[in-house]
Design an enzyme around this catalytic site. Structure first.
Site, mmCIF file in Angstrom:
data_model
loop_
_atom_site.group_PDB
_atom_site.id
_atom_site.type_symbol
_atom_site.label_atom_id
_atom_site.label_comp_id
_atom_site.label_asym_id
_atom_site.label_seq_id
_atom_site.Cartn_x
_atom_site.Cartn_y
_atom_site.Cartn_z
ATOM 1 N N ALA A 37 11.032 16.279 7.535
ATOM 2 C CA ALA A 37 10.087 17.358 7.829
ATOM 3 C C ALA A 37 8.659 16.833 7.746
ATOM 4 C CB ALA A 37 10.291 18.517 6.858
ATOM 5 N N GLU A 94 0.835 -1.216 0.000
ATOM 6 C CA GLU A 94 0.000 0.000 0.000
ATOM 7 C C GLU A 94 0.865 1.260 0.000
ATOM 8 O OE1 GLU A 94 -3.366 -0.816 -1.047
ATOM 9 O OE2 GLU A 94 -3.343 1.152 -0.123
#
Lengths: 656, 656
Positions: free
Chosen positions: B518, B426
């Protein structure tokens, strides 16, 4: 010419090999510690290539437990025939031979060599040795070492198995009082050994004298049946090592002669008098050597994993960053490099540390006992740190292989399952790190610090790291910065311990996470120092690539733990950024050399056991070839379909 | 009365349960989202208890591949008989039923439900649906979804399988041009399905129109034999999911009627004219739902692992810190708590995040499309972060069980092997995190920031965290601090990207590690916010324990990433120390509640499959019981011994 470039190879991998900036053979020589050791390795490899009887009939992931056992015992019997390769005077070669025969499954009689013989050697009296050693070496006595119980591991004094002396018959009565006192886990104890050294709590004259070792026959020499009053069995399947049993043993008042207690150190006299050992301290030398071997072995597992991930990443193409320019090798992605390259560097760093530890432990044997506490702590900590980080690295390599990493064709599931046990055996990692911490508490307060702990007594020479550019960051500065951080971590943990309230055990417990973290820094500092020092003496032509790898290892360690380096402003955010640039730079420099670096580990395909990591890079044909081993592919329509589903589907179809 | 306290339990675990400071049943109700859902779960559990045909004959670790397949197909056939439990209108109950039947092995036809039916539903034209859906639901058509190829994963445009339209016969010719173009990995494709939706690059009128889905029969309805010109097989054993095949498929110019292309969106007319879809964008809604289910599922695996590790640690005694006072429970060691408790907190946090995502994705279905990019990014990032951290947690739980964690009796090896595939399927985690990063680059520059990204546009209100004591650290302050760190990480990565030289793909690549880091912060911030908000609406009596767990989760996240919080002096070393104290405090507070918290997850023993994690704490008798399943224990002297070793030993003995 690069020996790894051959006709018929995948051009994508040949292209990589032609880019190498160093001589692969010279790297291999450095990595394996010289041409002599390398030649001995190659001899073993040729031997294995020529003797199919010593190899697997088909890849082990396709075998059931019964087949795995058949396979490993067959190879073991084969070895008995080819024992010209077993030379107890050449441990290096012998170990490699055993490793190449059994690869990533249990060597069913490994405890015979690794524990039974050495314990006998160090614990049996001269007379006992004279009787037993010839038997133990004859191949007719197959032994193991049974200490751990179902409910008892590191805390020996609580072992439940008792050896109670009966002066009337001059025998010991071995007994397992409860289920949790069953011997549990010793390799091959349940099925394949006929003898064991049993560690039991000795009772004589109504008093417990603590755990002692006994020589015990557990199976009949002729029939191999379990002796009466000894219950033996297999404890069941494990993550790996399923080619043999790990056993259990339960004694029901089983009697052995008094003489079967190993009596080099303590004795029980015929009347039951217990004679204490002259020195109460055990020798740690052997343990240090075993752990140094472990560190090298486990580092080698990581070397296997990065070899697989790097080679595969050089032939796998995925994604087209510039439309129309074709898919790129996944090794070109920075994120992929970041998954793999730091672990290439770690594989080398850990190997260097393991080799160094081995050297030191050899010197120990020659009698430099003053260093023993340092080296013992070091071996504990290295074992704990390396085994854990190697697991993380193997998992990253598995992820780096994408979906195919999940298939046994990658070889990584076996690697991971095999090596992760090392975090627990030979000392639980947490327990070991706390031993290092305990040692450090002494080192901090000791007036004379040994070389390895001298940094603890140094005053921090600077309030700020001297790092200005990663390119000019010197070995000395690096070591200073690691010394600063380690000293700070250790002293802070000790301070915390000092002011902690409550009893000492309580205080120790409440500080133990921080203490073990501090201990980990002590080990990191050691590795950093050893790696830099080893590389400074490497051949000139290899220095550039080795230095880049070392810097990657070190900078990554610093950036991943930047909080420690930034505390009290020792490093600024700008300095951390500089280290990050150092990482990206190192990764770009390594990129063209990556395949050749892992080639230089010179891991033979018999050991690698990986379709994805094949030398020739022909991964896709290899994957198709691999499917031929699948039992499911023997028939087009699987048995289970006809058995269960066909009748149901037929009925359903009749209703349509 | 606590329902987990029962007659005959290990007193060590009962003692724990009597210490709980909250009502276990009320926690369970909260955790499982209300009494109604809980009742439905219990119904499924009773059903399984009553129907032995739906359970394993013996523990799966003792089964060979053939036996695993027999076992899973037998249960599958059993399910067809008991399909009263399958209700497509009650996904929650149905999923739990399937999960309880197949537990930690493949549900052989899971792709039929999870991919084949949904894709049919969204991609087939109304006329096609009318023909095919009744067949697909009848049980006579067993389908899978075949997209991935041996050499091709995420980059769909490079799939090698072609569907070339032949206007003369009005057929498509499906063809696999090379080995790397073989369909590879789809569940049950090789052996058990008779149909598949095949994704192939469509060629018509000499032009490639990109990948399209086709309805393809691959096996004969009567005989189940592979059709001519379709080569099918099993790709071999995997880390887990070995109760079914993962298959391969190779077409040799295999013809299917034009009508078999799924034509809701694009069409090929009889003359070969390609008709483009009206909207080129695919709906992401389904993908978000699948990932929200995954996040919850995977969090549940972690809940299983911490249940095992916590209960075992409450009955395992090891070490005697105060001599003479007896061995203590290993759960009392701070290092052991630190291994387990943060992951108890994570199991709950991840579950809350998964539930929230599921709620949001349900709202999406009702048409709130403006939020789609936010939610899609969130689902990608959550999937990536949760699957990876759960793996780490399961491994820590394994280590927390010491040696026994390495045995399949612990249940942890299966848990780990089963769930670690989720890092890759997935969507590969790295690829997903970079998608989040890409979304963030847009959010940063977008003039209107959505709620979820509003923090990116806030000015940092303070130069220093307001934290003074961990006891008074408010939800608002926590969120502010995470917003600060996340904003900083995102903006810095974006700045780096802006000034990076070279082409955009090059620059992106060179910044990708920092970009993905990030992105991870964006996801962490989301989880922290959702967890705090969910707990603030929890029942009053549960708030104390839930808040302690949340704080443990949050403080541990901060301390483990202290570098990020300390950059530019946002937090001081003293503030970090304060958070550490918060961790130790939280762990002491959780200690007496630990067993009851994991009890409250209410994981049934059929699902837990663990001797170490048994509710009753009777681990040692359980381990002995477990050995009875071992095939090696069927005979005292193993076959392999007589076959290989006995003759050698006999010969050796004759020489003594």
């Amino acid at each position: 010419m690069n020996r790894y470039v051959q006709q018929g190879d995948n051009p994508d991998i040949t292209e990589e090999r032609l880019k190498a900036t160093f001589d692969v053979d010279r790297f291999t020589e450095f990595y394996h510690g010289g041409l002599k050791r390398l030649k001995s390795r190659r001899k073993v490899e040729r031997y294995l290539e020529e003797h199919a009887e010593l190899r697997d009939i088909r890849p082990t992931p396709f075998m059931s437990r019964d087949e795995l056992i058949d396979n490993s015992i067959r190879k073991l019997a084969g070895m008995a025939k080819f024992n010209e390769m077993i030379d107890l005077n050449d441990i290096e070669k012998t170990t490699y031979f055993l490793q190449m025969v059994h690869v990533r499954d249990s060597m069913p009689f490994s405890l015979h060599y690794l524990m039974f013989l050495p314990v006998l050697n160090s614990q049996a009296s001269p007379e006992q040795l004279a009787t037993w050693m010839p038997l133990a070496l004859s191949g007719t006595v197959i032994g193991t070492y049974a200490q751990t119980e179902m409910g008892h591991g590191t805390n020996l004094s609580k072992l439940e198995t008792t050896a109670t002396y009966d002066p009337n018959t001059q025998e010991f009565i071995l007994h397992t009082p409860t289920i949790s006192g069953a011997k549990w886990w010793p390799g091959s104890l349940g099925k394949f050994c006929n003898h064991a050294i049993i560690v039991a709590n000795l009772w004589t004259q109504g008093k417990c004298e603590g755990p002692h070792p006994f020589w015990v026959q557990i199976r009949d020499s002729e029939t191999h049946e379990a002796l009466k009053n000894v219950r033996l069995g297999d404890i069941g399947p494990k993550l790996s090592l399923n080619g043999s049993d790990n056993g259990y043993l339960i004694f029901d008042n089983f009697r052995i002669p008094r003489e079967n207690m190993l009596m080099r150190h303590s004795k029980v006299l015929p009347d039951g008098t217990y004679v204490k050992p002259p020195h109460s301290k055990l020798a740690y030398g052997g343990m240090v050597f075993v752990r140094s071997m472990m560190v090298r072995d486990i580092a080698n597992h990581l070397a296997n994993a990065v070899t697989i991930a790097t080679r595969y990443s050089a032939v796998r193409r995925q994604g087209e960053p510039v439309p129309g320019k074709g898919e790129v090798k996944i090794l070109d992605y920075q994120t992929q490099q970041y998954r793999i390259f730091p672990y290439i560097a770690k594989a080398i760093a850990f190997r260097i540390a393991g080799e160094e530890l081995q050297e030191v432990s050899k010197q120990l044997k020659k009698g430099e006992a003053s260093q023993l506490p340092d080296i013992h702590a070091l071996s504990s900590g290295l074992k704990a740190l390396v085994t854990f980080e190697v697991q993380q690295g193997i998992e990253q390599c598995r992820l780096a292989c994408g979906g195919h990493g999940y298939s046994h064709a990658s070889g990584i599931p076996e690697l991971s399952a095999f090596s992760c046990g090392s975090c627990t055996y030979e000392g639980d990692n947490l327990v070991l790190m706390l031993q290092v911490a305990k040692y450090l508490t002494k080192a901090v307060t000791s007036p004379v610090a040994s070389g390895i702990c001298a940094y603890l007594h140094k005053k921090s020479s600077a309030l700020q790291s001297a790092l200005s550019s990663h390119k000019t960051y010197s070995d000395l500065q690096i070591v200073q910065d690691f010394e600063h951080v380690t000293r700070r971590a250790v002293l802070q943990a000790m301070d915390k311990l000092k002011i902690a309230s409550g009893t000492m055990p309580d205080a120790w417990n409440r500080c133990s996470v921080e203490l073990s973290k501090a201990a980990r820094w002590h080990i990191r500092l050691y590795i950093v120092r050893i790696v830099l020092s080893k590389i400074s003496t490497a051949p000139e032509d290899l220095k550039p690539v080795l230095r880049t790898l070392a810097k990657l290892y070190i900078f990554d360690l610093q950036v991943s733990n930047k909080g420690h380096f930034m505390e009290e402003g020792y490093m600024s955010a700008q300095q951390i950024d500089e280290l990050k640039e150092g990482i990206w730079d190192a990764m770009s420099t390594i990129r063209p050399d990556a395949v050749s670096i892992v080639d230089a580990f010179a891991i033979h395909e018999i050991e690698l056991k990986s379709v994805l990591g094949r030398r020739d890079g022909n991964v896709y044909p290899g994957l198709m070839e691999w499917t031929k081993h699948s039992q499911l592919n023997e028939k087009d329509v699987p048995v289970a379909f006809d058995k269960y589903l066909a009748p149901i589907i037929k009925k359903l179809r009749s209703r349509l």
